[in-house]
Design a protein around this motif. Structure first.
Motif, mmCIF file in Angstrom:
data_model
loop_
_atom_site.group_PDB
_atom_site.id
_atom_site.type_symbol
_atom_site.label_atom_id
_atom_site.label_comp_id
_atom_site.label_asym_id
_atom_site.label_seq_id
_atom_site.Cartn_x
_atom_site.Cartn_y
_atom_site.Cartn_z
ATOM 1 N N PHE A 52 -1.902 -10.618 0.271
ATOM 2 C CA PHE A 52 -2.383 -11.961 -0.085
ATOM 3 C C PHE A 52 -3.582 -11.727 -0.992
ATOM 4 O O PHE A 52 -4.157 -10.635 -0.991
ATOM 5 C CB PHE A 52 -2.761 -12.775 1.172
ATOM 6 C CG PHE A 52 -3.751 -12.107 2.095
ATOM 7 C CD1 PHE A 52 -5.111 -12.333 1.980
ATOM 8 C CD2 PHE A 52 -3.311 -11.217 3.084
ATOM 9 C CE1 PHE A 52 -6.021 -11.714 2.827
ATOM 10 C CE2 PHE A 52 -4.214 -10.588 3.936
ATOM 11 C CZ PHE A 52 -5.573 -10.840 3.803
ATOM 12 N N ASP A 94 -4.183 -6.603 7.571
ATOM 13 C CA ASP A 94 -5.039 -7.793 7.463
ATOM 14 C C ASP A 94 -6.379 -7.423 8.092
ATOM 15 O O ASP A 94 -6.422 -7.046 9.271
ATOM 16 C CB ASP A 94 -4.344 -8.938 8.220
ATOM 17 C CG ASP A 94 -5.016 -10.290 8.039
ATOM 18 O OD1 ASP A 94 -5.977 -10.391 7.253
ATOM 19 O OD2 ASP A 94 -4.565 -11.255 8.701
ATOM 20 N N GLU A 187 -9.144 -11.847 15.061
ATOM 21 C CA GLU A 187 -10.155 -12.263 14.084
ATOM 22 C C GLU A 187 -11.086 -13.346 14.607
ATOM 23 O O GLU A 187 -10.912 -14.520 14.322
ATOM 24 C CB GLU A 187 -9.525 -12.687 12.748
ATOM 25 C CG GLU A 187 -8.392 -13.668 12.806
ATOM 26 C CD GLU A 187 -7.856 -13.969 11.400
ATOM 27 O OE1 GLU A 187 -8.652 -14.183 10.473
ATOM 28 O OE2 GLU A 187 -6.632 -13.985 11.243
ATOM 29 N N GLN A 277 -17.128 -13.742 10.244
ATOM 30 C CA GLN A 277 -15.773 -13.350 10.666
ATOM 31 C C GLN A 277 -15.681 -11.828 10.714
ATOM 32 O O GLN A 277 -16.305 -11.143 9.896
ATOM 33 C CB GLN A 277 -14.747 -13.868 9.644
ATOM 34 C CG GLN A 277 -13.300 -13.451 9.925
ATOM 35 C CD GLN A 277 -12.405 -13.530 8.688
ATOM 36 O OE1 GLN A 277 -12.900 -13.605 7.566
ATOM 37 N NE2 GLN A 277 -11.111 -13.491 8.884
ATOM 38 N N GLU A 279 -12.334 -8.913 11.449
ATOM 39 C CA GLU A 279 -10.894 -8.840 11.723
ATOM 40 C C GLU A 279 -10.366 -7.421 11.611
ATOM 41 O O GLU A 279 -10.741 -6.677 10.708
ATOM 42 C CB GLU A 279 -10.125 -9.734 10.732
ATOM 43 C CG GLU A 279 -8.615 -9.713 10.961
ATOM 44 C CD GLU A 279 -7.835 -10.669 10.059
ATOM 45 O OE1 GLU A 279 -8.313 -10.973 8.949
ATOM 46 O OE2 GLU A 279 -6.745 -11.102 10.479
HETATM 47 MN MN MN Z 1 -7.367 -11.944 7.336
#
Ligand code: MN
Ligand code: MN
Length: 296
Positions: A52, A94, A187, A277, A279
């Protein structure tokens, strides 16, 4: 899954190296779009493709800020979250981390990082999702912040960034248990605000949902490029690199109307609280878990 473990390790290792590279570039005065592009380039250099578009969400934007074409945003005194991932043959990694450029929010950064580490410590077959959420919530509230309850970790699979289960950031009483061989992204998000995000305006990141016929010839050309992302999210500016902006805007509007393409607007903290955040993508093993996106 087992035969693919080496691919997972590779995709996640590339994701981790790209994240580290991006984090090293986040400095006051640097441009956000340059860092995002550098992260996406790093992924390709290392033998992957972006799963992404790299996203950098600032301050009260929790997630899904993807730079528009020509974005002029400059790093200053923000809380900057970089979220990125690579895929290898559709197998995605991710991961995310936060940089505090303000100098005043190191505890907020620590809250999501501690929560992630504490969650990783308890992950093993048989653990309930609610127990993971409880540990995350406990770490974040112990530092005086709130977890964001309508953002969560998730299962992750080939060509599917978000699948079941939902890995909560609070105790949601979900008694579903994890089992060996499962791969999930954890996350936690910590905020000074209410702990809820709402959708902001104008999406810059999109995903192909369904193959539907398009009449307009220009839109069809653009759809061909969109199809090359194989159902994974893409940035509007990636299309504008190859096609005139107004044609891209028009095509995306048409494709959204038919339900072929979905846009993901930025997610903004309801009380405009600051957000951090952290993750990782992890593989549940017989005895605990392997953090696939940890740099070795
Ligand atoms: Mn992510
Ligand atoms: Mn994720």
């Amino acid at each position: 899954m087992a035969e693919d473990v080496e691919k997972w390790r590779k995709a996640c290792s590339i994701s981790a190296q790209a994240l580290q590279h991006g984090i090293s570039l986040i400095k006051k005065g640097a441009s956000v779009i340059d860092v995002c592009n550098a992260v996406d380039r790093k992924i390709v250099e290392l033998g992957g493709k972006p799963a992404f578009p790299a996203q950098i969400s600032l301050d009260s934007i929790a997630a899904h800020y993807c730079c528009p074409h020509g974005d002029k945003t400059i790093f200053d005194s923000q809380v900057a979250k970089l979220d990125c991932g690579a895929h290898v043959d559709g197998i995605p990694g991710d991961n995310a981390a936060t940089v505090d450029l303000s100098g005043n929010n190191s505890e907020l950064v620590k809250a999501s990082r501690n929560a992630l580490n504490a969650a990783i410590k308890i992950v093993k077959p048989g653990i309930k999702l609610s127990e993971i959420g409880e540990v995350i919530q406990g770490e974040i509230t112990s530092l005086g912040f709130s977890p964001i309850r309508n953002l969560s970790g998730h299962g992750i699979d080939r060509f599917e960034l978000h699948t079941r289960p939902t890995v909560p950031n609070f105790n949601n009483n979900d008694s579903t248990v994890l089992s060996s061989g499962q791969i999930i992204a954890i996350e936690p998000f910590a905020t000074t605000g209410e702990g809820i995000v709402n959708e902001g305006e104008s999406a810059e990141v999109f995903m192909l949902l369904a193959h539907k016929p398009v009449r307009d010839a220009a839109a069809r050309k653009i759809l061909e490029l969109i199809e090359s992302y194989e159902g994974l999210p893409f940035a509007k500016r990636w299309l504008i690199a190859d096609f005139p902006q107004f044609k891209v805007e028009l095509a995306l509007r048409q494709l959204q109307l038919t339900g072929a393409v979905k846009g993901f607007p930025p997610l903004v903290e309801k009380a405009r609280g600051l957000v951090s955040q952290a993750e990782h993508t992890v593989l549940v093993t017989d005895s605990g878990c392997e953090v696939l996106t940890r740099l070795s």
